[in-house]
Motif scaffolding. Structure first.
Motif, short mmCIF file in Angstrom:
data_model
loop_
_atom_site.label_atom_id
_atom_site.label_comp_id
_atom_site.label_asym_id
_atom_site.label_seq_id
_atom_site.Cartn_x
_atom_site.Cartn_y
_atom_site.Cartn_z
N UNK A 109 85.70 13.37 -11.83
CA UNK A 109 86.15 13.00 -10.49
C UNK A 109 87.53 12.35 -10.62
N UNK A 110 88.52 12.91 -9.92
CA UNK A 110 89.88 12.40 -10.00
C UNK A 110 90.43 12.11 -8.60
N UNK A 111 91.41 11.23 -8.56
CA UNK A 111 92.11 10.93 -7.31
C UNK A 111 92.97 12.13 -6.94
N UNK A 112 92.73 12.67 -5.74
CA UNK A 112 93.48 13.84 -5.29
C UNK A 112 94.62 13.54 -4.35
N UNK A 113 95.02 12.28 -4.24
CA UNK A 113 96.14 11.92 -3.36
C UNK A 113 97.42 12.63 -3.80
N UNK A 114 98.23 13.03 -2.82
CA UNK A 114 99.49 13.68 -3.16
C UNK A 114 100.47 13.58 -2.01
N UNK A 115 101.73 13.74 -2.36
CA UNK A 115 102.82 13.91 -1.38
C UNK A 115 103.60 15.13 -1.82
N UNK A 116 103.80 16.08 -0.88
CA UNK A 116 104.44 17.34 -1.24
C UNK A 116 105.61 17.64 -0.30
N UNK A 117 106.70 18.08 -0.90
CA UNK A 117 107.81 18.62 -0.11
C UNK A 117 107.43 20.05 0.26
N UNK A 118 106.88 20.22 1.46
CA UNK A 118 106.36 21.52 1.87
C UNK A 118 107.49 22.51 2.17
N UNK A 119 108.54 22.04 2.80
CA UNK A 119 109.60 22.96 3.17
C UNK A 119 110.93 22.23 3.30
N UNK A 120 111.98 22.85 2.84
CA UNK A 120 113.35 22.36 3.05
C UNK A 120 114.23 23.56 3.34
N UNK A 121 115.07 23.46 4.38
CA UNK A 121 115.92 24.60 4.75
C UNK A 121 117.31 24.11 5.15
N UNK A 122 118.30 24.72 4.54
CA UNK A 122 119.69 24.45 4.88
C UNK A 122 120.27 25.70 5.53
N UNK A 123 120.87 25.51 6.72
CA UNK A 123 121.40 26.65 7.46
C UNK A 123 122.83 26.45 7.92
N UNK A 124 123.52 27.57 8.14
CA UNK A 124 124.89 27.55 8.67
C UNK A 124 124.99 28.59 9.78
N UNK A 125 125.43 28.15 10.97
CA UNK A 125 125.49 29.02 12.15
C UNK A 125 126.89 29.61 12.31
N UNK A 126 126.92 30.89 12.71
CA UNK A 126 128.18 31.61 12.92
C UNK A 126 128.16 32.23 14.32
N UNK A 127 129.23 32.01 15.06
CA UNK A 127 129.36 32.61 16.40
C UNK A 127 129.92 34.02 16.26
#
Length: 318
Positions: free
Chosen positions: A236-254
């Motif tokens: 039996x182990x401690x299952x606590x966690x923190x996860x970076x689920x998603x990261x997105x960098x975007x650049x918009x162009x007209x």
């Protein structure tokens, strides 16, 4: 019963939502033993009762609102459940699992306890031969009566954080997710560290950290094919966690000046890139044995870990 509060403050710059709930579900389906004279062993009746209660809090905040914009949305949820009634107080045993060296159940439904707790033996150390010893509660030798609650797969709370930033044509979105206080039964580790019959793959740590007369306090028992393996608190182990689920960098162009599209967005996105946890196996975000309504919760049996991925692309708006 549900009590909620919604607040919008400072011209809707800050929003707060709080929900408290208390729900008792009655007439749950329960397997009931029948007299053997009827020709059937069990039937299904509507006799179970369970209580769920908890608190959910969500915040929306505009931290910066000018040329540079930054919005954050943290949330946290506390849920507690307790089994109130079963047929004549009889426990409901979860499914039986086999990993090559043992066949037994792990989860149980028991009055007065959360749904699906881990049930097994408590270890007391090693004997003079380096074999694991277990607590003999009634003093009559090891038996089913000596099994006790050894863990709880239900977290104390779950939480998340969504952050959204933008500056001119750039935007950056980050999403974190985690749990705290939930246990995992490492059924895979049981097979990998206790099966000594055929020279199977094992963690490197097992080589130099097993019991010997010179190392009586080792992490693992003596390497022997005659070891009696049991469902116990060792796995039996401690299952606590923190996860970076998603990261997105975007650049918009007209693109209006070209006339064939309104705008475009070039982006690069990453999923499950970082995880902070004390869990020793591959992935703390596991559920090997079924959906949310299953008794068998929190079991890791060679569960395939979530995939880390990086995606690049272009989005066009016409």
């Amino acid at each position: 019963t549900n009590i909620g509060l919604d607040l919008m403050l400072f011209n809707s710059r800050y929003g707060l939502t709080i929900d408290y709930y208390n729900k008792i579900t009655r007439d749950l389906l329960n397997s009931v033993q029948l007299p053997s004279s009827l020709g059937y062993t069990t039937t299904i009746q509507n006799i179970g009762k369970i209580k769920n209660y908890g608190l959910e809090i969500a915040l929306d905040a505009k931290i910066v609102d000018n040329a540079f914009q930054w919005n954050v949305s943290p949330n946290i949820a506390f849920n507690r459940n307790v089994v109130l009634a079963l047929n004549k107080g009889e426990d409901i045993i979860g499914s039986s699992f086999y990993n090559g060296i043992i066949t037994d159940f792990i989860n149980i439904v028991q009055e007065g306890e959360p749904l699906g707790i881990f049930y097994g033996y408590k270890e007391t150390g090693y004997d003079e031969n380096g074999k694991i010893t277990y607590e003999d509660v009634d003093g009559n030798g090891l038996s089913f009566a000596d099994k006790r609650k050894i863990g709880d797969p239900n977290p104390n709370f779950t939480y998340g954080l969504n952050s959204s930033m933008s500056y001119k044509r750039f935007d950056l979105d980050i999403f974190f997710q985690g749990t705290y206080g939930n246990d995992i039964y490492n059924f895979a580790s049981m097979a990998m560290t206790q099966d000594y019959g055929y020279g199977l793959n094992a963690p490197r740590d097992l080589l130099n950290n097993n019991w010997t007369p010179e190392n009586p306090n080792a992490k693992y028992p003596r390497l022997s094919r005659t070891n009696a393996v049991r469902i116990s608190d060792r796995f039996v182990e401690d299952g606590s966690f923190l996860r970076l689920k998603n990261i997105q960098l975007g650049y918009r162009i007209d693109l209006n000046k070209w006339g064939w599209a309104n705008r475009a967005k070039i982006y690069v996105s990453g999923q499950n890139l970082l995880t902070w946890t004390g869990y020793s196996w591959f992935d703390p975000e596991i559920n090997y044995a079924g959906g949310a309504n299953s008794i068998n919760q929190g079991i890791d049996y060679y569960t395939y870990p979530v995939v880390k991925s990086v995606t690049m692309g272009i989005k066009l708006d016409f």
